[in-house]
Design a protein around this motif. Structure first.
Motif: not given
Length: 579
Positions: A122-128, A365-372, A380-382
């Motif tokens: 997942p993209r959330s894992v790689t960005i995190g 991208s990091f802050f964009h996913v967090l705002k979702l 992502l945060a974890a």
């Protein structure tokens, strides 16, 4: 099969002019790779020449054996936290073993054609974890930027931050000025002179300033590491034991996954820039061989480097020979100029790594996913916090686990089980649609099932059907036209439900299964248990047969009221509408 696997057309049809372009591109990339190779090695807790050895050997092997025309391999920032952790916890010798094991894993991935599977992370894992790595790299350079004294590299982020705060009063203003000069060069020179090899300039200019105006006032490669050896790397096979394999397989796996992800991502970027197509499995095999050979010469793990690959393409590269020329250029520089590298201040490398960290952070991208504020945000945060506060191995494992749980939850919500009022076949009764709207037959239960019937949704499916069975119908019709798959758990729940219903004297009819799910039914034996006669291509036909089983004319309720109370829609319109 073997010939097809190793068939390589990347070197075909090259002219002398193409080789000239590759030579220029290789030298250009080499100029960029030299400061990065040394900086990444130092940040990983090893001597700077090991980064150069990696650049030379991995760059050469990936160019010759990889699956991309333009891939430039070498040490990268993504590896810094995991390599530093291994060095601090297990030592440099065990780092070589971990790199070797990672190479074997990458080679196996390529041989078994698992290149496409890495793309499902997942993209959330790689960005995190990428953002977490960026924070670790950036914070790790503050000490050299400020020239703080008495610092020791620690395993955990909070330990390093506490140490920085404790030693903040030991700032070396010469180091600060040196690092600030390099940072300003990186920020402003490209705007004025875009074609200048900015990283090399940012390394050399502060070095000259420090050497000419305040020698012996700042820490250098020479004072910290004793200089760089002016010789070829020596061949050495590390001592690999079963105990070490058990100890290092997890960090080795993380290195392999990171290497695979970054290499394939870099290859995809190069495809987008050139219109060419890379071979993902061959790329993994090339990366695997490179990471198996590099540790034998003292090098650290390597992967495809996106920035250097992009520089290679922009410099006019035509074939993998540009990667070969890059390796030869770095080797020549090592043999000719190594003694001068001892004068390079550590402070001049700090801004280079800080800029690398900033560029790789993907902060937008990091802050964009967090705002979702969705499950992706949680993943992502974890992953980010675990990367920074614990280590990359744990972060990737927990991140993937949370992503899988999130995926299972989403997929379970996709499954829909809806009870529908069925229609009696034409000819059974001539009542009109409007006269019978809302009247139900208690002996026939009709459900449409849509979505994957798998372990995450099996309980939801069973509970909804069971509630209907408890009302003691005679016939259960399951329209499964839009069931995309059924796994072992879904099949077991369905088998149990049908058996229980059969013991109650009921009959289950299955309608409109697709071919793939039908094959699953047959393979599991469920098809024979239900009976071929109870499968129908049309839901309307299944209802017709179900009403024959009920025998509407002899239904106790209908006989008592002297009228057909089953829902009747001419031509089975409600069934077609539900599809």
């Amino acid at each position: 099969m073997t010939q097809k696997l190793f068939k390589d057309d990347r070197f075909k049809g090259l002219s002398f002019n193409d080789l000239r372009k590759d030579l220029i591109a290789g030298i250009t990339v080499g100029i960029v790779a030299i400061p990065l190779g040394m900086a990444f090695a130092i940040a990983s807790g090893v001597k700077p020449e090991y980064g150069l050895y990696t650049t030379i050997i991995a760059g050469l092997l990936v160019a010759l054996l990889g699956g991309s025309r333009f891939q430039i391999a070498g040490p990268t920032g993504a590896f810094i936290p995991i390599l530093l952790a291994i060095v601090l916890q297990y030592g440099y010798e065990n780092l070589l073993i971990a790199g070797f094991l990672a190479g074997i894993m990458l080679l196996i991935m390529g041989i078994f054609k698992l290149g496409s599977l890495i793309k499902f992370i997942p993209r959330s894992v790689t960005i995190g974890f990428t953002a977490g790595i960026a924070v670790i790299i950036f914070s790790g350079q503050i000490g050299d930027f400020l020239g703080l004294e008495g610092l020791e590299k620690k395993e955990y982020f909070h330990q390093n931050i506490i140490q920085l705060l404790q030693q903040i009063n030991t700032i070396n203003w010469y180091s600060f000025f040196t690092a600030a000069a390099g940072l300003l060069i990186i920020i402003f020179i490209p705007k004025l002179f875009p074609r200048v090899p900015i990283l090399l300039v940012a390394l050399l200019v502060p070095t000259l300033i420090a050497f000419l105006f305040y020698p012996d006032k700042v820490a250098t490669i020479g004072t910290a590491f004793g200089g760089i050896s002016q010789s070829l790397p020596s061949f050495h096979i590390p001592e690999i034991t079963w105990e070490k394999i058990l100890m290092l397989w997890q960090p080795a796996f993380v290195i392999a996954m990171l290497g695979g992800i970054e290499s394939l991502l870099s290859a995809v970027v190069s495809d987008g820039m050139t219109g060419k197509r890379h071979h993902s499995n061959r790329e993994l095999m090339g990366q695997g061989v490179a990471n198996m050979v590099t540790p034998l010469f003292g090098g650290i793990p390597a992967t495809g480097a996106i920035a250097r690959t992009a520089t290679n393409i922009k410099s006019g590269a035509v074939s993998p020979f540009s990667g070969v020329f890059q390796s030869l250029f770095v080797l020549s520089t090592l043999l000719l100029l190594a003694p001068y590298a001892s004068h390079i201040p550590l402070a001049s490398m700090a801004p280079i790594l800080m800029i690398v960290a900033f560029n790789m952070s993907e902060y937008k991208s990091f802050f964009h996913v967090l705002k979702l504020k969705s499950s992706d945000s949680l993943v992502l945060a974890a992953t980010f916090l675990l990367t920074v506060l614990v280590n990359l191995t744990v972060a990737v494992q927990i991140g993937l686990l949370l992503a899988m749980v999130s995926f299972i939850k989403r997929m379970s919500e996709v499954l829909e089980v809806e009870k529908v009022i069925p229609a009696m076949s034409k000819g059974t009764n001539e009542l009109t649609e409007s006269e019978n709207f809302g009247i139900k037959c208690p002996q026939l239960a009709f459900f449409t099932v849509e979505g994957p019937l798998f372990f995450g949704a099996a309980d939801k499916f069973e509970s909804m059907i069971t509630r209907s069975i408890n009302k003691r119908p005679t016939v259960l019709v399951l329209k499964m036209k839009h069931v995309s798959l059924i796994d072992a758990t879904g099949g077991a729940n369905l088998r149990s439900l049908i058996k229980d219903f059969k013991k109650m004297g009921g009959t289950t009819l299955i309608a409109e299964l697709n071919d793939e799910v039908t094959q699953t039914f047959k393979t599991s034996g469920l098809y024979d248990e239900i009976g071929e006669e109870n499968f129908y291509n049309s839901a309307a036909d299944a209802v017709d047969y179900g009403l024959q089983i009920i025998n509407v004319g002899k239904c106790p309720k209908c006989s008592h009221t002297n009228q057909a109370t089953c829902q009747v829609f001419i031509e089975s319109k409600s069934i077609h509408k539900s599809s």
